[in-house]
Motif scaffolding. Structure first.
Motif, PDB file in Angstrom:
ATOM      1  N   LEU A   1       0.817  -1.210   0.000  1.00  0.00           N
ATOM      2  CA  LEU A   1       0.000   0.000   0.000  1.00  0.00           C
ATOM      3  C   LEU A   1       0.855   1.265   0.000  1.00  0.00           C
ATOM      4  CD1 LEU A   1      -2.715  -0.999   2.647  1.00  0.00           C
ATOM      5  CD2 LEU A   1      -2.794  -1.279   0.152  1.00  0.00           C
ATOM      6  N   THR A   2       0.426   2.239  -0.769  1.00  0.00           N
ATOM      7  CA  THR A   2       1.023   3.576  -0.768  1.00  0.00           C
ATOM      8  C   THR A   2      -0.092   4.593  -0.943  1.00  0.00           C
ATOM      9  OG1 THR A   2       1.380   3.565  -3.177  1.00  0.00           O
ATOM     10  CG2 THR A   2       3.207   2.793  -1.789  1.00  0.00           C
ATOM     11  N   ILE A   3       0.208   5.850  -0.563  1.00  0.00           N
ATOM     12  CA  ILE A   3      -0.705   6.945  -0.883  1.00  0.00           C
ATOM     13  C   ILE A   3       0.045   7.954  -1.745  1.00  0.00           C
ATOM     14  CG2 ILE A   3      -1.974   6.624   1.273  1.00  0.00           C
ATOM     15  CD1 ILE A   3      -0.736   9.355   2.171  1.00  0.00           C
ATOM     16  N   ASN A   4      -0.705   8.796  -2.432  1.00  0.00           N
ATOM     17  CA  ASN A   4      -0.102   9.767  -3.339  1.00  0.00           C
ATOM     18  C   ASN A   4       0.484  10.942  -2.577  1.00  0.00           C
ATOM     19  OD1 ASN A   4      -3.023  10.331  -2.814  1.00  0.00           O
ATOM     20  ND2 ASN A   4      -2.558  12.226  -3.911  1.00  0.00           N
ATOM     21  N   ASN A   5       1.556  11.513  -3.118  1.00  0.00           N
ATOM     22  CA  ASN A   5       2.057  12.798  -2.643  1.00  0.00           C
ATOM     23  C   ASN A   5       1.190  13.905  -3.225  1.00  0.00           C
ATOM     24  OD1 ASN A   5       4.168  11.436  -1.356  1.00  0.00           O
ATOM     25  ND2 ASN A   5       5.500  11.608  -3.151  1.00  0.00           N
ATOM     26  N   LYS A   6       1.178  15.066  -2.572  1.00  0.00           N
ATOM     27  CA  LYS A   6       0.345  16.150  -3.087  1.00  0.00           C
ATOM     28  C   LYS A   6       0.762  17.491  -2.516  1.00  0.00           C
ATOM     29  CE  LYS A   6      -3.912  16.532  -1.826  1.00  0.00           C
ATOM     30  NZ  LYS A   6      -5.327  16.227  -1.605  1.00  0.00           N
ATOM     31  N   VAL A   7       0.326  18.559  -3.190  1.00  0.00           N
ATOM     32  CA  VAL A   7       0.493  19.922  -2.697  1.00  0.00           C
ATOM     33  C   VAL A   7      -0.819  20.356  -2.051  1.00  0.00           C
ATOM     34  CG1 VAL A   7       0.840  22.334  -3.374  1.00  0.00           C
ATOM     35  CG2 VAL A   7       2.264  20.547  -4.370  1.00  0.00           C
ATOM     36  N   LEU A   8      -0.734  20.984  -0.878  1.00  0.00           N
ATOM     37  CA  LEU A   8      -1.931  21.371  -0.146  1.00  0.00           C
ATOM     38  C   LEU A   8      -1.721  22.710   0.549  1.00  0.00           C
ATOM     39  CD1 LEU A   8      -1.407  20.605   3.196  1.00  0.00           C
ATOM     40  CD2 LEU A   8      -1.280  18.354   2.109  1.00  0.00           C
TER      41      LEU A   8
ATOM     42  N   GLN B   1      -6.855  11.576  -0.277  1.00  0.00           N
ATOM     43  CA  GLN B   1      -5.695  10.803  -0.720  1.00  0.00           C
ATOM     44  C   GLN B   1      -6.174   9.535  -1.437  1.00  0.00           C
ATOM     45  OE1 GLN B   1      -2.808  13.361   1.197  1.00  0.00           O
ATOM     46  NE2 GLN B   1      -2.509  11.726  -0.293  1.00  0.00           N
ATOM     47  N   THR B   2      -5.372   9.085  -2.386  1.00  0.00           N
ATOM     48  CA  THR B   2      -5.653   7.853  -3.116  1.00  0.00           C
ATOM     49  C   THR B   2      -4.769   6.730  -2.578  1.00  0.00           C
ATOM     50  OG1 THR B   2      -6.245   9.070  -5.113  1.00  0.00           O
ATOM     51  CG2 THR B   2      -5.664   6.754  -5.385  1.00  0.00           C
ATOM     52  N   ILE B   3      -5.363   5.562  -2.363  1.00  0.00           N
ATOM     53  CA  ILE B   3      -4.632   4.386  -1.890  1.00  0.00           C
ATOM     54  C   ILE B   3      -4.316   3.493  -3.088  1.00  0.00           C
ATOM     55  CG2 ILE B   3      -4.633   2.437  -0.282  1.00  0.00           C
ATOM     56  CD1 ILE B   3      -7.004   3.843   1.151  1.00  0.00           C
ATOM     57  N   HIS B   4      -3.045   3.138  -3.234  1.00  0.00           N
ATOM     58  CA  HIS B   4      -2.607   2.274  -4.327  1.00  0.00           C
ATOM     59  C   HIS B   4      -2.050   0.982  -3.756  1.00  0.00           C
ATOM     60  CE1 HIS B   4      -1.097   1.410  -8.407  1.00  0.00           C
ATOM     61  NE2 HIS B   4      -0.064   0.844  -7.786  1.00  0.00           N
ATOM     62  N   SER B   5      -2.281  -0.120  -4.456  1.00  0.00           N
ATOM     63  CA  SER B   5      -1.726  -1.416  -4.065  1.00  0.00           C
ATOM     64  C   SER B   5      -0.843  -1.941  -5.191  1.00  0.00           C
ATOM     65  CB  SER B   5      -2.839  -2.421  -3.763  1.00  0.00           C
ATOM     66  OG  SER B   5      -2.304  -3.739  -3.637  1.00  0.00           O
ATOM     67  N   SER B   6       0.439  -2.170  -4.871  1.00  0.00           N
ATOM     68  CA  SER B   6       1.328  -2.731  -5.883  1.00  0.00           C
ATOM     69  C   SER B   6       1.020  -4.201  -6.140  1.00  0.00           C
ATOM     70  CB  SER B   6       2.789  -2.575  -5.443  1.00  0.00           C
ATOM     71  OG  SER B   6       3.038  -3.279  -4.239  1.00  0.00           O
TER      72      SER B   6
ATOM     73  N   GLY C   1      -1.940  -3.931  -8.320  1.00  0.00           N
ATOM     74  CA  GLY C   1      -1.507  -3.219  -9.526  1.00  0.00           C
ATOM     75  C   GLY C   1      -2.442  -2.110  -9.930  1.00  0.00           C
ATOM     76  N   ALA C   2      -3.137  -1.513  -8.942  1.00  0.00           N
ATOM     77  CA  ALA C   2      -4.110  -0.469  -9.252  1.00  0.00           C
ATOM     78  C   ALA C   2      -4.424   0.325  -7.992  1.00  0.00           C
ATOM     79  CB  ALA C   2      -5.398  -1.096  -9.798  1.00  0.00           C
TER      80      ALA C   2
END
Length: 210
Positions: free
Chosen positions: A55-62, A87-92, A95-96
């Motif tokens: 699991l990862t989340i996206n980096n962002k400017v806020l 934030q968006t959660i991604h799973s390697s 794959g999405a």
């Protein structure tokens, strides 16, 4: 950090650096017990995951607003605020992207401000962060896992920054924080590990002393 984020932060950095040569009223920054700043902040997540889902989340400017109260010329307390960030959660493994959530991360720090350094006011700080996770939604492609997360996180925060007075109580600011933020991840009601966000926050902005 994407190209647009770099350009935005680089532009504000040029303003900060360019103003240092023209600061003519450094002492005005020291007038008043209250200081309010507005910053553009880049959130760079550590993304340490031991759930097995990658699991990862996206980096962002806020955007960020902080309110400081000075007990003395050197000692201040700062409350750091923003509005809930999506934030968006991604799973390697999948794959999405597999879901989204919002987080509200107020942080309170105690700071020591160094004086007697001309047009620069460097400071260090340490304190505590509370993060509330809300609007957690997982996509149908992981419905069988019945994923969930713990909604509250407490952690330490450390901070390093500098204020540059530009006259009339106004100042420019550069700030970096390391914050402990994490959550326990559940599948079918059972804990499967933790996702440690633990971001570094790079901020540039302006402030006014009252």
């Amino acid at each position: 950090m994407n190209t647009g984020d770099r350009r935005l932060l680089a532009g504000v950095a040029c303003v900060v650096l360019g103003a240092t040569g023209g600061a003519s009223d450094a002492h005005a920054q020291d007038a008043g017990n209250w200081l309010v700043r507005a910053r553009v902040v880049h959130l760079d997540s550590a993304n340490k995951d031991d759930t097995g889902f990658g699991l990862t989340i996206n980096n962002k400017v806020l955007p960020e607003v902080d309110i400081s109260y000075f007990f003395s010329p050197n000692l201040a307390a700062e409350l750091i605020l923003t509005y809930p960030q999506k934030q968006t959660i991604h799973s390697s493994v999948v794959g999405a992207d597999i879901g989204t959530f919002k987080h509200l991360p107020p942080t309170l720090t105690m700071q020591y401000h160094f004086t007697g350094l001309g047009n620069f006011r460097p400071y260090v700080g340490a304190g505590i962060n509370y993060t509330n996770l809300s609007s957690v939604k997982f996509d149908s492609n992981v419905a069988a896992l019945n994923l969930g997360v713990k909604h509250n996180s407490f952690g330490l925060a450390v901070q390093l920054g500098v204020d540059v007075p530009i006259g009339g109580g106004w100042l420019l600011n550069a700030d970096v924080k390391k914050v402990q933020i994490g959550t326990t991840v559940y599948s079918n009601g059972n804990s499967v590990g933790k996702l440690r966000v633990d971001p570094v926050l790079f901020g540039l902005g302006v402030g006014k002393r009252f």
